[in-house]
Write a protein that holds these residues in place. Structure first.
Motif, PDB file in Angstrom:
ATOM      1  N   PHE A 167     -26.147  -8.945  46.800  1.00 39.82           N
ATOM      2  CA  PHE A 167     -26.471  -9.939  47.806  1.00 39.82           C
ATOM      3  C   PHE A 167     -27.943 -10.203  48.017  1.00 39.82           C
ATOM      4  CE2 PHE A 167     -22.146  -8.921  48.539  1.00 39.82           C
ATOM      5  CZ  PHE A 167     -21.643 -10.189  48.547  1.00 39.82           C
ATOM      6  N   ASP A 196     -21.783  -2.246  40.311  1.00 40.65           N
ATOM      7  CA  ASP A 196     -21.663  -3.552  40.956  1.00 40.65           C
ATOM      8  C   ASP A 196     -21.488  -3.416  42.463  1.00 40.65           C
ATOM      9  OD1 ASP A 196     -18.147  -4.129  40.312  1.00 40.65           O
ATOM     10  OD2 ASP A 196     -19.248  -2.398  40.991  1.00 40.65           O
ATOM     11  N   GLY A 197     -22.073  -2.406  43.004  1.00 36.30           N
ATOM     12  CA  GLY A 197     -21.935  -2.158  44.429  1.00 36.30           C
ATOM     13  C   GLY A 197     -22.592  -3.239  45.252  1.00 36.30           C
ATOM     14  N   PRO A 198     -22.344  -3.213  46.555  1.00 37.80           N
ATOM     15  CA  PRO A 198     -22.882  -4.251  47.409  1.00 37.80           C
ATOM     16  C   PRO A 198     -24.408  -4.276  47.451  1.00 37.80           C
ATOM     17  CG  PRO A 198     -21.849  -2.509  48.686  1.00 37.80           C
ATOM     18  CD  PRO A 198     -21.537  -2.254  47.256  1.00 37.80           C
TER      19      PRO A 198
END
Lengths: 436, 402
Positions: free
Chosen positions: B364, B358-360
């Protein structure tokens, strides 16, 4: 969390990790044994220390200044609270583990406690260095360090006052009241003013603690400042700073990495660093890193850990900074006595409100707490937002944001402190805390 | 002791301590300052153009009543040249709207503004009472909020109006900022503070001229202007993150009154720090840019929430997050692992070892604006939230009838 009686031969509730021992604890809704729990916490910490180790890998050739070649050197901010005490314990374990295997110690550690009960104006000759322990002053805080010294003889401990006040330091009057009124009953008569003042005092104390630690890290030639913030503390920090109007500075405060603060600091204890800052000559210095190795552990887990490894008695909950109105030694976070049953909002700081709030959330929705800290970590640092540093917190100013905000609210010119060459501006959050 | 004089005019006796900054003011100066500040918000953000037809989302509550009153006053005083219309939504909650709609009807007469009432039943075929009957008391605020947001747009469209103003105040915005931080929802955080929502592609734009006005001052304004408003709590009391955030905002306000505006400021600043978000939330510069919020993401809830309740929503999210954590170890983000190998920059290292799932890098992807296939309302999905909810409702209704 009570130990269940072990039925001879069989386990009534085996630990989900090792399956070999009786589970006596609940860790993240799983039954675990004592050993697996302490290992779990240690792993969380060591993982971060490992990351930092890579960041601070010594250069192949000597650089001249800074630490001795080939040695990593860190400074730990010790608030005497649970979190930073646990961090100290874990770092000590890590060093012992490496030494026991016949390796070199992975890092040198300097432990510093910022003592707000010591007078800030004590003139210290620069030659002896401002951070030498002064045998003649024995404050409760410096006495509280003694058991730490006995327990962790490997490390050096310093108890130092916050940075001497800048001549035009806006915080100077606040500092006085901060030192004199740990019991807030004596504070001003107007209740709203008193409430604001308590919030501002705590905020400024926290900022000055952080700056003092960074200055100490620089003075001791440390590459990184280690802070004991737990996941919970970082979530609190996020919402507290947002509530104080420092949304812009959050990435510097919550994420690991180079300190956003101009480390030299106004009157940072050493003449040279002061001059370096004035001439804007800090760019060629390697920035001190700020790391939160316990960022993946919840506060309640650290409290449990401290009990398990028998260091809870070290935590100086009778220390003045942990007493009364719950003013915590801001930056290096963590108190043993959770949110106390204070009734009047007069005495509360914004940090206190957040601590109470998250103590509740942590109990019931721990993953929500972790998510706050993780999410804030994704915010980017705007390095150049109009130039300049705040005269108080030392973080970059948000020129564009200030401009827009004044336009939207129809406000006047920004506040400035000092005059002439020394004049420096404040960021939005610090303006708030110094306003009244 | 002589009575304190008004800090502004220095002639009248001060009767009011402003909640915002504790300035002691007389009644006249308070009203004048309050109006001037709203005027400043309107002009600095260039909310209106002369001759614009504007619908005021009117609930009969204090916020929208004050908004209508202030806009009428300012429209006359400063010659905005606005054509103001009251637009009310009837959710179909017995005993809640009956009275407040009466209030709106009186307001329409008092302010000399035309009034349009749109009912959920005519828009969606469901009143809120029917929804609650179908799904129970929990979670129905989602329906109400989603339906209402569209209802305002649809109602405005019926009237041929392209701009709806709502009574959201600074407390509401601050609450939303904290709520989105708690929820870890950076995308919404980056949009929630903008004063104008909806972009050129949407048919109806929304704005909140009271964005910087304190709820307490709105109450005072209504009191001193003797405004006719209706105050009641929605009888289907909500439980949500919002309630939790609201309680926090109120506590902070007690400690430091400026905290509400400080949170709004933080929210605006943080909007610029969200990865992928480059523009400022300032509406005066970027009217045509695509950064303006989806109206769908606008401030939700009824605005009448009590703040003590919190429950299911938080528990559900906690559970969800915990499950994610449990699965984390099993997932490998192959693309990220490859990217990691490519760049050996030392700085990147500290971000890598954790949370491949669930990293950035993943979170986004900017939402793409489009229009709902069924109703044409702007949405980030193929089918808008309201139509999705309706589909579920209608499915269940069909079963019940069988």
């Amino acid at each position: 969390m009570e130990a269940e009686p072990v039925v001879a031969g069989s386990l009534t509730r085996p630990c989900v990790k090792c399956h070999a021992q009786e589970a006596t604890l609940d860790s993240r809704s799983q039954p675990v044994c004592r050993d697996c729990f302490t290992k779990f916490i240690a792993t969380k910490c060591i993982k971060q220390i490992g990351i930092l180790g890579k960041e601070t890998r010594p250069p192949p050739s000597a650089t001249g200044s800074g630490p001795a070649q080939g040695t990593r050197r860190y400074l730990l901010g010790l608030s005497l609270g649970v979190s930073s005490t646990v961090l100290l314990h874990l770092l000590n374990e890590n060093v012992e583990f490496q030494l026991a295997r016949g390796r070199n110690a992975p890092f040198d550690l300097v432990v510093v406690h910022i003592d707000h009960t010591q007078p800030t104006t004590t003139p210290t000759p620069p030659s002896t260095g401002p951070h030498q322990p002064n045998p003649t002053t024995t404050t409760p805080a410096s006495r509280a360090l003694d058991p730490y010294r006995r327990r962790y003889p490997r490390f050096t401990f310093h108890c130092i006052p916050p940075l001497p006040s800048h001549p035009y330091h806006p915080a100077a009057p606040h500092l006085d009241s901060l030192n004199s009124s740990s019991s807030s009953s004596s504070s001003s008569s107007s209740s709203s003013a008193a409430a604001s003042a308590a919030a501002s005092r705590t905020d400024i104390r926290r900022l000055l603690t952080r700056r003092a630690l960074l200055a100490a890290a620089r003075a001791h030639g440390c590459q990184a400042l280690l802070l004991g913030h737990s996941t919970t503390a970082l979530a609190e920090l996020t919402l507290a700073e947002a509530a104080k109007g420092r949304g812009f500075a959050l990435p510097w405060l919550v994420r690991d990495g180079p300190a956003g603060v101009a480390v030299g600091g106004s009157g940072g204890g050493s003449e040279e660093s002061g001059r370096a800052e004035e001439s804007g000559n800090e760019a060629n210095e390697v920035p001190v890193l700020v790391y939160h190795p316990l960022r993946d552990a919840l506060r309640k887990e650290l409290v449990t850990y401290a009990d398990l490894v028998g260091i809870a008695d070290l935590v100086a909950d009778r220390h003045p900074s942990h007493q009364g109105n719950g003013n915590r030694n801001g930056t290096a976070n963590g108190t043993a006595n959770g949110p106390a049953a204070v009734v009047s909002h007069r005495d509360l700081s914004i940090e206190d409100v957040m601590a109470r709030y998250f103590a509740d959330v942590e109990e019931n929705y721990p993953s929500v707490v972790a998510n706050v800290a993780r999410t804030t970590g994704k915010l980017v640092r705007l390095e150049d937002a109009g130039g300049g540093r705040c005269g108080l917190c030392g973080l970059p100013l948000d020129e564009g944001g200030d401009e827009r905000w004044r336009g939207e609210l129809g406000l006047g010119a920004p506040a400035r402190i000092g005059n002439g060459e020394r004049e420096s501006r404040l960021c939005y959050g610090c303006e708030r805390s110094t306003a009244g | 002791m002589a009575p304190a004089l008004c800090a502004n005019c220095k002639t009248e006796r001060a009767l009011i301590k402003r909640p915002k900054n504790h300035a002691k003011l007389c009644k006249g100066c308070f009203i004048k300052l309050f109006e001037d500040e709203v005027h400043h918000t309107i002009t600095s953000s260039q909310l209106f153009y002369p001759g614009e037809k504007v619908a005021i989302g009117a609930s009969g509550g204090k916020d929208s009543t004050v908004l209508a009153s202030v806009l009428k006053t300012l429209n006359e005083r400063h010659g905005y040249g606005l054509e103001l219309v009251l637009l009310s939504i009837d959710e179909g909650i017995k005993g809640y709207r009956d009275d407040s709609l009466e209030t709106v009807k009186r307001n329409a007469v008092q302010y000399g503004m035309p009034l349009k009432v749109v009912g959920y039943d005519e828009l969606y075929g469901w009143t809120m009472d029917q929804v609650v009957e179908a799904i129970g008391k929990k979670g129905n605020c989602t329906y109400c909020g989603v339906f209402r947001r569209q209802a305002l747009d649809r109602g405005a469209k019926m009237l041929g109006i392209k701009h709806v103003v709502t009574g959201h105040n600074a407390d509401d915005v601050a609450e939303t900022v904290l709520m989105n931080l708690l929820r870890g929802d950076l995308a919404r955080l980056s949009r929630s503070t903008s004063i104008v929502t909806g972009d050129s592609r949407s048919e109806v734009k929304r704005s909140k001229p009271l964005k910087y006005a304190y709820e307490k001052e709105i109450v005072l304004y209504a009191h001193y202007k003797k405004l006719d408003y209706f105050s009641t709590e929605c009888i289907y009391s909500p439980e949500a993150f919002r309630g939790s955030a609201r309680g926090l905002v109120k506590q902070l306000e007690r400690i430091r009154p400026t905290a509400i505006l400080d949170i709004v400021r933080s929210g605006e600043d943080m909007a610029r720090l969200v990865p992928g978000e480059t523009s400022s939330s300032c509406a005066c510069k970027g009217q045509t840019s695509a950064v303006m919020a989806l109206a769908e993401d606008d401030i939700g809830g009824c605005g009448s929430q009590t703040g003590r309740a919190r429950g299911d929503e938080m528990a559900a999210m906690d559970k969800q997050l915990r499950e994610n954590e449990a699965h984390e170890g099993l997932e490998i983000d192959v693309a990220k692992a490859m990217a990691k190998n490519q760049k050996d920059g030392g700085q990147k290292h500290r971000e890598l070892p954790l949370r491949s799932g669930d990293g950035p890098s993943k979170g986004f992807a900017r939402q793409v604006l489009r229009n709902c296939k069924r109703c044409g309302y702007m949405s980030s999905q193929e089918i808008c939230q309201a139509c999705m909810l309706l589909e579920g409702l209608n499915k269940n209704r069909a079963q019940i009838q069988i």
